[in-house]
Design an enzyme around this catalytic site. Structure first.
Site, short mmCIF file in Angstrom:
data_model
loop_
_atom_site.label_atom_id
_atom_site.label_comp_id
_atom_site.label_asym_id
_atom_site.label_seq_id
_atom_site.Cartn_x
_atom_site.Cartn_y
_atom_site.Cartn_z
N SER A 1 0.79 -1.23 0.00
CA SER A 1 0.00 0.00 0.00
C SER A 1 0.82 1.28 0.00
O SER A 1 0.25 2.38 -0.03
CB SER A 1 -0.97 0.01 1.19
OG SER A 1 -2.10 -0.79 0.92
N LYS B 1 0.03 3.72 -2.71
CA LYS B 1 -0.94 4.80 -2.59
C LYS B 1 -0.26 6.16 -2.48
O LYS B 1 -0.90 7.19 -2.74
CB LYS B 1 -1.85 4.56 -1.39
CG LYS B 1 -2.76 3.34 -1.54
CD LYS B 1 -3.68 3.19 -0.34
CE LYS B 1 -4.64 2.02 -0.50
NZ LYS B 1 -4.00 0.71 -0.31
N SER C 1 -6.15 3.33 4.46
CA SER C 1 -5.59 2.57 3.34
C SER C 1 -6.69 1.91 2.51
O SER C 1 -6.72 0.70 2.32
CB SER C 1 -4.59 1.52 3.84
OG SER C 1 -3.72 1.12 2.80
N ASN C 2 -7.58 2.74 1.97
CA ASN C 2 -8.75 2.26 1.26
C ASN C 2 -8.41 1.90 -0.19
O ASN C 2 -8.15 2.77 -1.02
CB ASN C 2 -9.84 3.33 1.29
CG ASN C 2 -11.18 2.83 0.84
OD1 ASN C 2 -11.31 2.31 -0.26
ND2 ASN C 2 -12.18 2.98 1.69
N THR D 1 1.59 3.02 5.70
CA THR D 1 1.89 1.61 5.91
C THR D 1 1.56 0.81 4.65
O THR D 1 0.87 1.30 3.75
CB THR D 1 1.05 1.05 7.07
OG1 THR D 1 -0.34 1.27 6.77
CG2 THR D 1 1.39 1.77 8.37
#
Length: 507
Positions: free
Chosen positions: A94, A97, A343-344, A456
């Site tokens: 992630s 992102k 963290s979508n 993260t």
């Protein structure tokens, strides 16, 4: 004899000096401590350099056989402070992102808003709307049931009591590819792998798009079927309840999954009498159909009848349609809070498609990733140095180096959208979910709590942490830790120890 004895003493002294320096000379190869998960606190000796501390931590046995890239830079000058395999391309999970977020802010801007529209091809005659109604999605990742209720209220306020036509869901703003190219089939029913649609719905204000909350409560006594409910309530999902209520001394073994290609949700296992409920965010098949069903329910509650013959279907809105109601999302800088803090994954993929739609007129992964690549090049990331396969980091084929991530973090500070970018990062040790996010239960020490702002990342065999930190002397730094190919986890303690050592350094 005196000279001979003095010579032996000098030789012995020289040997002792050499032995004394051996631990330092070979510290990287033979660390002076066994850096297991229980012994990863960096040395407190101020004379030990940051590099030596990090080298000890990176010798942890859990990392053996894997690859770890670490890059630490001065946030103001971009000068490298520490580097360990920082040029090796690794899977970011992630941390992807960070790239998606930076590109989206650059292309769309912090004030960008998504739209959802109710339109019709019919004409209103008194309380009757004679014609079809279209619910048009344009990528809003924050659409809620309450928004659909407001739509129904607006139609009622316009005097509409009957729709003499059909309801259609229009999700054509994006293409029909619902899953990114490398998503594992086993993630399809999980909220982290929800389908990407231009018309989608979230069950609550975490904004996990394309999902329903399945809640299982025990029956009144052993042997009874547990009670299973959906949020939002919808007839597009079918619950197959195979679970059992057991005695108070029994174990809770509830499992919830959706069958591939359907909206049959299977509930199995046991739940004890008096136990707390089990909840699962389950991804649905064809999210636009869920949205349309919830909208139809809202119309019914407002007393508006739909006398269509075709049922709930997907269709493209005719150009002649006129708008009955419109809802604009919160601005992108506000969407970034749940997107980055929690963290979508769904938000990340929708942002990729939105960039493609806005810049190239095509709401697809191919178009969006091409826009991302071009945009990131303008932010200092050269083409050919990264491999972009999705926006969320779920793909195991994404590749970039820790050097790439720290370079982006340095450059981001020069952009007008940086305040929104920085605010969206999880803040270490802060208990509030929309502040601490995925770091709310990590890095709670004095030097790191409220100091480390970082993204993260975690997928199988991959753990990453990249962001901003200020040292105890007030020097702002950026860092990126990318751990790949580990087997014996977790390794987040090692990441936290590295971040703590950076925060406590004398730089």
């Amino acid at each position: 004899m005196l000279n001979k004895r003095n010579g032996k003493q000098l030789l012995l002294f020289a040997l002792l000096v050499a032995v004394a320096y051996l631990p330092i000379a070979y510290e990287q190869t033979f660390p002076t401590i066994a850096a297991s998960a229980a012994l990863i606190t960096p040395p407190a000796n101020a004379s030990v350099t940051l590099a030596k501390k990090l080298n000890v931590l990176l010798a942890d046995p859990k990392l053996q056989g894997g690859i770890t890239g670490v890059s630490v830079k001065n946030a103001e000058t971009g000068e490298s402070v520490y580097s360990h395999m920082s040029d090796i391309r690794l899977r970011p999970a992630s941390n992807m992102k960070l790239l998606t977020g930076a590109a989206a802010l650059e292309v769309l801007g912090p004030d960008y808003r998504f739209e959802t529209v109710v339109a019709t091809t019919g004409k209103q005659k008194g309380p009757v709307l004679q014609g079809d109604v279209y619910l048009v999605g344009k990528g809003d990742p924050t659409l809620l049931q309450s928004d659909l209720v407001k739509f129904a209220e607006q139609l009622k306020q316009q005097g509409i009591k009957t729709i003499q036509g059909d309801l259609f869901a229009d999700d054509s703003w994006y293409d029909d590819d619902r899953y990114s190219q490398d998503l594992n089939w086993s993630d399809e029913f999980n909220y982290v792998g929800a389908q990407v649609s231009a018309l989608t719905l979230s069950p609550n204000e975490d904004y996990d798009t394309g999902t329903v909350i399945v809640e299982v409560k025990p029956g009144a006594k052993a042997g009874e079927l547990p009670d299973v409910s959906l949020t939002p309530a919808t007839k597009t999902s079918v619950i197959v309840n195979k679970a059992t209520t057991v005695g108070r001394e029994g174990k809770k073994t509830i499992s919830i999954h959706r069958e591939h290609g359907t909206n049959r949700i299977i509930v199995e296992g046991s739940i004890p009498v008096g136990a707390s409920s089990s909840r699962s965010w389950t991804a649905v098949w064809q999210p636009s159909e869920l949205v349309l069903d919830v909208f139809q329910n809202a119309l019914k509650k407002e007393g508006i009848r739909v006398n269509g013959k075709k049922g709930l279907q997907r269709a493209v809105t005719p150009k002649s349609a006129k708008t009955l109601a419109i809802k604009k999302s919160m601005p992108l800088n506000e969407i970034f809070i749940p997107f980055m803090k929690l963290s979508n994954n769904g938000h990340a993929e929708m942002l990729v498609k939105e960039m493609g739609r806005v810049e190239k007129g095509e709401g697809s992964w191919n178009a969006g990733l091409a826009v991302m690549s071009e945009t990131l090049e303008g932010l200092g990331i050269e083409k050919g140095t990264v491999l972009l396969r999705d926006g969320s980091g779920m793909s195991h084929k994404n590749l970039m180096s820790s050097e790439t991530l720290t370079s982006l973090l340095v450059q981001a500070q020069e952009e007008s959208w940086y305040p929104a970018f920085r605010e969206s990062l999880p803040l270490a040790g802060e208990a509030e979910r929309m502040v601490g996010g995925t770091l709310r239960n990590r890095l709670e020490g004095e030097s790191t709590k409220g100091n480390v702002a970082a993204k993260t990342g975690s997928i199988t065999g991959v753990s990453t942490l990249s962001g901003y930190v200020t040292t105890k002397k007030g020097t702002p730094l950026v860092f990126s830790i990318m751990i790949n190919n580990y087997i014996n986890g977790p390794v987040t303690q090692i990441e936290d120890a590295i971040a703590s050592a950076i925060a406590e350094s004398d730089l």
